[in-house]
Design a protein around this motif. Structure first.
Motif, PDB file in Angstrom:
ATOM      1  N   PRO A 132      34.619  70.446  32.760  1.00  0.00           N
ATOM      2  CA  PRO A 132      36.082  70.430  32.920  1.00  0.00           C
ATOM      3  C   PRO A 132      36.521  70.063  34.331  1.00  0.00           C
ATOM      4  O   PRO A 132      37.661  69.622  34.527  1.00  0.00           O
ATOM      5  CB  PRO A 132      36.502  71.855  32.575  1.00  0.00           C
ATOM      6  CG  PRO A 132      35.298  72.676  32.837  1.00  0.00           C
ATOM      7  CD  PRO A 132      34.118  71.807  32.502  1.00  0.00           C
ATOM      8  N   PHE A 133      35.652  70.226  35.327  1.00  0.00           N
ATOM      9  CA  PHE A 133      36.045  69.880  36.690  1.00  0.00           C
ATOM     10  C   PHE A 133      35.927  68.382  36.930  1.00  0.00           C
ATOM     11  O   PHE A 133      36.489  67.847  37.881  1.00  0.00           O
ATOM     12  CB  PHE A 133      35.189  70.641  37.712  1.00  0.00           C
ATOM     13  CG  PHE A 133      35.537  72.107  37.763  1.00  0.00           C
ATOM     14  CD1 PHE A 133      36.620  72.545  38.515  1.00  0.00           C
ATOM     15  CD2 PHE A 133      34.802  73.034  37.048  1.00  0.00           C
ATOM     16  CE1 PHE A 133      36.961  73.883  38.555  1.00  0.00           C
ATOM     17  CE2 PHE A 133      35.140  74.377  37.085  1.00  0.00           C
ATOM     18  CZ  PHE A 133      36.218  74.808  37.831  1.00  0.00           C
ATOM     19  N   ARG A 134      35.176  67.689  36.081  1.00  0.00           N
ATOM     20  CA  ARG A 134      35.044  66.240  36.234  1.00  0.00           C
ATOM     21  C   ARG A 134      35.989  65.502  35.307  1.00  0.00           C
ATOM     22  O   ARG A 134      36.513  64.446  35.654  1.00  0.00           O
ATOM     23  CB  ARG A 134      33.609  65.815  35.925  1.00  0.00           C
ATOM     24  CG  ARG A 134      32.653  66.090  37.056  1.00  0.00           C
ATOM     25  CD  ARG A 134      31.358  65.359  36.838  1.00  0.00           C
ATOM     26  NE  ARG A 134      31.519  63.907  36.901  1.00  0.00           N
ATOM     27  CZ  ARG A 134      30.575  63.079  37.279  1.00  0.00           C
ATOM     28  NH1 ARG A 134      29.405  63.557  37.635  1.00  0.00           N
ATOM     29  NH2 ARG A 134      30.773  61.785  37.298  1.00  0.00           N
ATOM     30  N   SER A 135      36.166  66.029  34.091  1.00  0.00           N
ATOM     31  CA  SER A 135      36.953  65.319  33.098  1.00  0.00           C
ATOM     32  C   SER A 135      38.216  66.094  32.797  1.00  0.00           C
ATOM     33  O   SER A 135      38.173  67.300  32.526  1.00  0.00           O
ATOM     34  CB  SER A 135      36.122  65.141  31.828  1.00  0.00           C
ATOM     35  OG  SER A 135      36.970  64.790  30.760  1.00  0.00           O
ATOM     36  N   LYS A 136      39.355  65.411  32.844  1.00  0.00           N
ATOM     37  CA  LYS A 136      40.614  66.096  32.589  1.00  0.00           C
ATOM     38  C   LYS A 136      40.760  66.485  31.119  1.00  0.00           C
ATOM     39  O   LYS A 136      41.348  67.512  30.800  1.00  0.00           O
ATOM     40  CB  LYS A 136      41.777  65.207  33.036  1.00  0.00           C
ATOM     41  CG  LYS A 136      41.954  65.249  34.548  1.00  0.00           C
ATOM     42  CD  LYS A 136      43.011  64.316  35.038  1.00  0.00           C
ATOM     43  CE  LYS A 136      42.574  62.897  35.135  1.00  0.00           C
ATOM     44  NZ  LYS A 136      41.677  62.522  36.185  1.00  0.00           N
ATOM     45  N   LEU A 137      40.171  65.668  30.243  1.00  0.00           N
ATOM     46  CA  LEU A 137      40.264  66.014  28.832  1.00  0.00           C
ATOM     47  C   LEU A 137      39.458  67.288  28.548  1.00  0.00           C
ATOM     48  O   LEU A 137      39.907  68.169  27.806  1.00  0.00           O
ATOM     49  CB  LEU A 137      39.759  64.851  27.967  1.00  0.00           C
ATOM     50  CG  LEU A 137      39.925  65.011  26.463  1.00  0.00           C
ATOM     51  CD1 LEU A 137      41.352  65.327  26.084  1.00  0.00           C
ATOM     52  CD2 LEU A 137      39.464  63.765  25.729  1.00  0.00           C
ATOM     53  N   ALA A 138      38.284  67.399  29.161  1.00  0.00           N
ATOM     54  CA  ALA A 138      37.495  68.620  28.999  1.00  0.00           C
ATOM     55  C   ALA A 138      38.260  69.819  29.539  1.00  0.00           C
ATOM     56  O   ALA A 138      38.259  70.901  28.946  1.00  0.00           O
ATOM     57  CB  ALA A 138      36.153  68.475  29.718  1.00  0.00           C
TER      58      ALA A 138
END
Lengths: 202, 299
Positions: free
Chosen positions: A30-36
């Motif tokens: 979640p810290f790399r991908s906004k969708l996550a």
């Protein structure tokens, strides 16, 4: 979405960006991908093996690869040549990604390529992000979803993020979208908001 | 009638497009879709059309077309003559930073070994200093100094190459301000096309971002020049007419960049009149101070 404990994962070939693996599941950070990050906040739109996705601002194809693990097909639109090189490599090994090199602000460039989709996911660093979503909504089937990742700093660095957020939501509503939910992506991403809309059935 | 990547559809008829993948990719680019009456395609039409067998075949064929189109577009964007020059300039600037940092560090290290060493009241150029450090030290420090010298030699070669390439890629801009500075302007703008679209007032302060935004935000004076200060016509001009020279020069550079981008060859008539105009600006004030400021011409 698939969770192992409280870790969001997707099933697919690993090693796309040296992501962490749990068994044969790819950890979706979640810290790399906004969708996550959106899914970690306890919301988002369920992506299934039947979902057709139009992905605007595909960049290097990291998030795209996870979406493709879940979806039926992903139309990945990216404009800049350098990230496109990476995206093509990802798409070569994932047969449900259709890479489209075009400008998301000009859907007429790729209109002959894209079918009607169930979900538009938009993550672009452009000033008028609401306008891009509205222009691309022709590809969205009635009752389909739009997830707009709003980079408030790309719209106007001098404006307060809250004001940019509100203006974008208003623009989407006046274009006929029904806003389901809108939230900030803290603590995962700063100055980024997610807006989830549906296109009402006629 | 509506055109899609696999063919034309309209009035209950459908004509699949002919040709190989390359032809299909080229055709997609030439289609002008009007978004007002646009209906998204469906793969079922393409099957009815005889272009594809089923959905899997549809996606596979579509992917082929998209890959071909993307490969072609990337190649086209990279083939611009300015693309490589851009990388060369940025490498050059980064090498400068690295050489300066390493030199400073080596001098500090050398001072430890020679407590009486000082740079005060001496005008030793940096490269001589590095040479001295290499010759007078032993072991690792000497190696480091030697490495800095080799880096500097590479940097000199690269600078020559940048200048040469700039003369070729942007002949008019280079003739006015020198290849190296012309290349830096182009790199700062993000490419020759971007530079050619800039107004002269933007070119004038290109590279003075901090000062410009400080000016816009507060009451501090506006910057008179950015990168173009590196050219001697600007920095040799007397203080009180430097801004004027910078403004005139930037005006001519904006025209030169447009000729470079759209025509790509030197225009001697333009260059002569531009040089004369810039020289005039520099010399009006120059006579009083006894300095000639605008007489230099580019080698």
């Amino acid at each position: 979405m698939i969770w192992i404990g409280d870790v969001l994962v997707s099933h697919g070939e690993g090693g796309v960006y040296s992501e962490r693996m749990l068994g044969n599941a790819r950890v979706w950070d979640p810290f790399r991908s906004k969708l996550a990050a959106l899914y970690h906040k306890g919301t988002g739109v369920e992506i299934t093996a039947e979902t057709r996705v139009l992905y605007l601002g595909a960049a290097n194809g990291t998030t795209v690869s996870h979406v493709a693990d879940y979806a039926d097909v992903v139309y990945a639109v990216e404009f800049a040549p350098r990230p496109m090189q990476d995206l093509l490599e990802v798409a070569r090994r994932r047969r449900n990604i259709v890479p489209v090199m075009a400008d998301a602000t000009r859907p007429e460039q790729y209109a002959p390529l894209v079918e009607s989709v169930d979900l538009i996911y938009q993550d672009v660093a452009q000033p008028d992000q609401a306008m891009i979503a509205i222009r691309n909504s022709v590809f969205l089937r009635d009752g389909g979803h739009l997830i707009l990742m709003l980079k408030t700093r790309s719209v106007d660095v001098r404006k307060e993020p809250d004001i940019v957020f509100q203006e974008t939501v208003d623009a989407l509503i006046s274009a006929g979208f029904v806003v389901q939910e809108s939230l900030w992506l803290v603590p995962y991403h700063q100055d980024h908001a997610a807006i989830i809309c549906t296109k009402p059935e006629v | 009638m509506q055109s899609y990547w696999f063919g034309d559809v309209g009035d209950g008829n459908c004509t699949p497009s002919s040709g190989d993948v390359q032809a299909k990719a080229d055709r997609v680019r030439s289609i002008h879709t009007s978004m007002d009456s646009f209906i998204p395609l469906s793969w079922e039409i393409s099957v009815a059309c005889g272009a594809c067998r089923d959905r899997a075949d549809y996606i596979a064929k579509l992917r082929e077309v998209c890959f071909t189109a993307a490969d072609r577009d990337i190649r086209q964007q990279y083939s611009g003559k300015d693309a490589e020059l851009l990388q060369m300039v940025r490498t050059l600037d980064e090498m400068d930073t690295v050489i300066n940092l390493l030199t400073e560090r080596a001098v500090e290290w050398y001072q430890l070994r020679h407590p009486t060493f000082t740079r005060k009241y001496r005008k030793t150029p940096a490269h001589i200093l590095v040479k001295n450090i290499r010759e007078k030290s032993r072991g690792a420090l000497s190696f480091v100094a030697g490495e800095i010298e080799r880096l500097s030699a590479t940097r000199t070669e690269l600078a020559k190459a940048v200048s040469g390439r700039a003369n070729d890629v942007m002949p008019n801009t280079s003739a006015l301000i020198g290849g190296l500075v012309a290349a830096r302007l182009m790199a700062n703008a993000g490419g020759l096309e971007d530079l050619s679209r800039m107004p002269a007032s933007a070119i004038q302060v290109l590279g003075a971002r901090t000062a410009l935004f400080a000016h816009l935000r507060t009451k501090s004076p506006s910057p008179k020049h950015g990168i173009i200060f590196q050219h001697r016509r600007v920095h040799n001009a007397p203080r009180d007419c430097r801004g004027k020279v910078a403004r005139v020069l930037a005006g001519k550079l904006a025209i030169a960049a447009r000729i470079d981008h759209y025509r790509g060859v030197a225009d001697p008539v333009f260059l002569e009149s531009a040089q004369a105009r810039i020289d005039l600006t520099g010399t009006v004030r120059g006579k009083e101070t006894g300095k000639t400021t605008g007489k230099e011409t580019e080698p």
